[in-house]
Enzyme design. Structure first.
Site, PDB file in Angstrom:
ATOM      1  N   CYS A   8      -3.138   1.771   0.078  1.00 22.88           N
ATOM      2  CA  CYS A   8      -4.564   1.722   0.403  1.00 22.88           C
ATOM      3  C   CYS A   8      -4.735   0.821   1.622  1.00 22.88           C
ATOM      4  CB  CYS A   8      -5.393   1.256  -0.796  1.00 22.88           C
ATOM      5  SG  CYS A   8      -4.999  -0.402  -1.397  1.00 22.88           S
ATOM      6  N   ASN A  11      -4.304  -3.356  -0.162  1.00 23.98           N
ATOM      7  CA  ASN A  11      -3.305  -3.556  -1.228  1.00 23.98           C
ATOM      8  C   ASN A  11      -3.740  -4.636  -2.226  1.00 23.98           C
ATOM      9  OD1 ASN A  11       0.221  -4.499  -1.551  1.00 23.98           O
ATOM     10  ND2 ASN A  11      -0.885  -2.939  -2.665  1.00 23.98           N
ATOM     11  N   CYS A  13      -6.925  -3.726  -4.204  1.00 24.37           N
ATOM     12  CA  CYS A  13      -7.788  -3.024  -5.175  1.00 24.37           C
ATOM     13  C   CYS A  13      -7.137  -1.746  -5.693  1.00 24.37           C
ATOM     14  CB  CYS A  13      -9.147  -2.705  -4.550  1.00 24.37           C
ATOM     15  SG  CYS A  13     -10.094  -4.161  -4.054  1.00 24.37           S
ATOM     16  N   ARG A  14      -7.145  -0.684  -4.875  1.00 25.27           N
ATOM     17  CA  ARG A  14      -6.770   0.637  -5.384  1.00 25.27           C
ATOM     18  C   ARG A  14      -5.276   0.821  -5.606  1.00 25.27           C
ATOM     19  NH1 ARG A  14      -9.833   3.549  -0.626  1.00 25.27           N
ATOM     20  NH2 ARG A  14      -9.124   1.590   0.317  1.00 25.27           N
ATOM     21  N   SER A  15      -4.458   0.509  -4.583  1.00 31.23           N
ATOM     22  CA  SER A  15      -3.023   0.823  -4.745  1.00 31.23           C
ATOM     23  C   SER A  15      -2.335  -0.056  -5.792  1.00 31.23           C
ATOM     24  CB  SER A  15      -2.282   0.798  -3.400  1.00 31.23           C
ATOM     25  OG  SER A  15      -2.342  -0.450  -2.763  1.00 31.23           O
ATOM     26  N   ASP A 125     -13.228   3.242  -2.018  1.00 34.98           N
ATOM     27  CA  ASP A 125     -12.933   1.821  -1.872  1.00 34.98           C
ATOM     28  C   ASP A 125     -13.939   1.008  -2.699  1.00 34.98           C
ATOM     29  OD1 ASP A 125     -12.554  -0.759  -1.038  1.00 34.98           O
ATOM     30  OD2 ASP A 125     -12.656  -0.318   1.103  1.00 34.98           O
TER      31      ASP A 125
HETATM   32  P1  4NP Z   1      -8.176  -1.701  -1.146  1.00 33.78           P
HETATM   33  O1  4NP Z   1      -9.629  -2.341  -0.992  1.00 33.78           O
HETATM   34  O2  4NP Z   1      -7.869  -0.984   0.142  1.00 33.78           O
HETATM   35  O3  4NP Z   1      -8.359  -0.730  -2.279  1.00 33.78           O
HETATM   36  O4  4NP Z   1      -7.236  -2.815  -1.453  1.00 33.78           O
HETATM   37  C1  4NP Z   1      -9.987  -3.162   0.078  1.00 33.78           C
HETATM   38  C2  4NP Z   1      -9.679  -4.494   0.051  1.00 33.78           C
HETATM   39  C3  4NP Z   1     -10.056  -5.315   1.099  1.00 33.78           C
HETATM   40  C4  4NP Z   1     -10.737  -4.770   2.168  1.00 33.78           C
HETATM   41  C5  4NP Z   1     -11.018  -3.419   2.206  1.00 33.78           C
HETATM   42  C6  4NP Z   1     -10.647  -2.613   1.152  1.00 33.78           C
HETATM   43  N1  4NP Z   1     -11.144  -5.608   3.235  1.00 33.78           N
HETATM   44  O5  4NP Z   1     -11.815  -5.104   4.144  1.00 33.78           O
HETATM   45  O6  4NP Z   1     -10.804  -6.797   3.251  1.00 33.78           O
END
Ligand code: 4NP
Length: 157
Positions: A8, A11, A13-15, A125
């Site tokens: 993602c 790294n 939240c989702r992955s 997201d």
């Molecule tokens: P992820 O979520 O891609 O599922 O880990 C996010 C975590 C942090 C951010 C964006 C998405 N950020 O912009 O910091």
């Protein structure tokens, strides 16, 4: 060994949730010695951090502990080390396609290609939303993880 890398943006939240759900399914199937599983982010901002606490809470409610994970960024070696490089959404798919060597481009896919619920391409997201976003991630990831395991059993083991 078959390698699966979930990717993602951050790294955190989702992955990490996809990694945790898929590892749980692989363990339950008794295949943990045949499948290598990891996750990474296309962005650098959260390297070294544990998964988001809202995601950890959703996972814990489902009996899966992901608190030991630490964020890392996708590295060039990942494209040779992992057979499946699975993007959580089309933005990350594009980023990975640009970074992948031409010879290994077909290893990069959308994770939700393996979900029964076709028509949904992206795991949304959840970072800027509330806890319900993490529940939605869990449901999508659980569906796709089951389909991915079926595919790997059929084609790779
Ligand atoms: P992820 O979520 O891609 O599922 O880990 C996010 C975590 C942090 C951010 C964006 C998405 N950020 O912009 O910091």
């Amino acid at each position: 060994m078959v390698g699966v890398l979930f990717v993602c943006l951050g790294n955190i939240c989702r992955s990490p949730m996809a990694e945790g759900v898929f590892r749980h399914a692989v363990d339950q199937a008794g295949l943990d010695d045949r499948v290598t599983i990891d996750s990474a982010g296309t962005g650098p901002w959260h390297v070294g951090k544990p998964p988001d606490e809202r995601g950890r809470a959703t996972m814990a409610r489902n009996g899966i502990d992901i608190s030991g994970q630490r964020a890392r960024q996708v590295a060039p070696d990942d494209f040779t080390a992992f057979r499946y490089i699975l993007a959580m959404d089309r933005d990350n798919l594009d980023t990975l396609h640009r970074a992948a060597p031409k010879t290994h481009r077909d290893r990069v896919r959308l994770f939700l290609d393996f979900a029964a619920n076709d028509g949904v391409t992206d795991v949304p997201d959840p970072y800027y939303g509330g806890p319900e976003g993490f529940e939605a991630v869990y449901a999508l990831v659980e569906d796709a993880a089951a389909g991915l395991l079926r595919q790997i059993r059929k084609n790779d083991l």
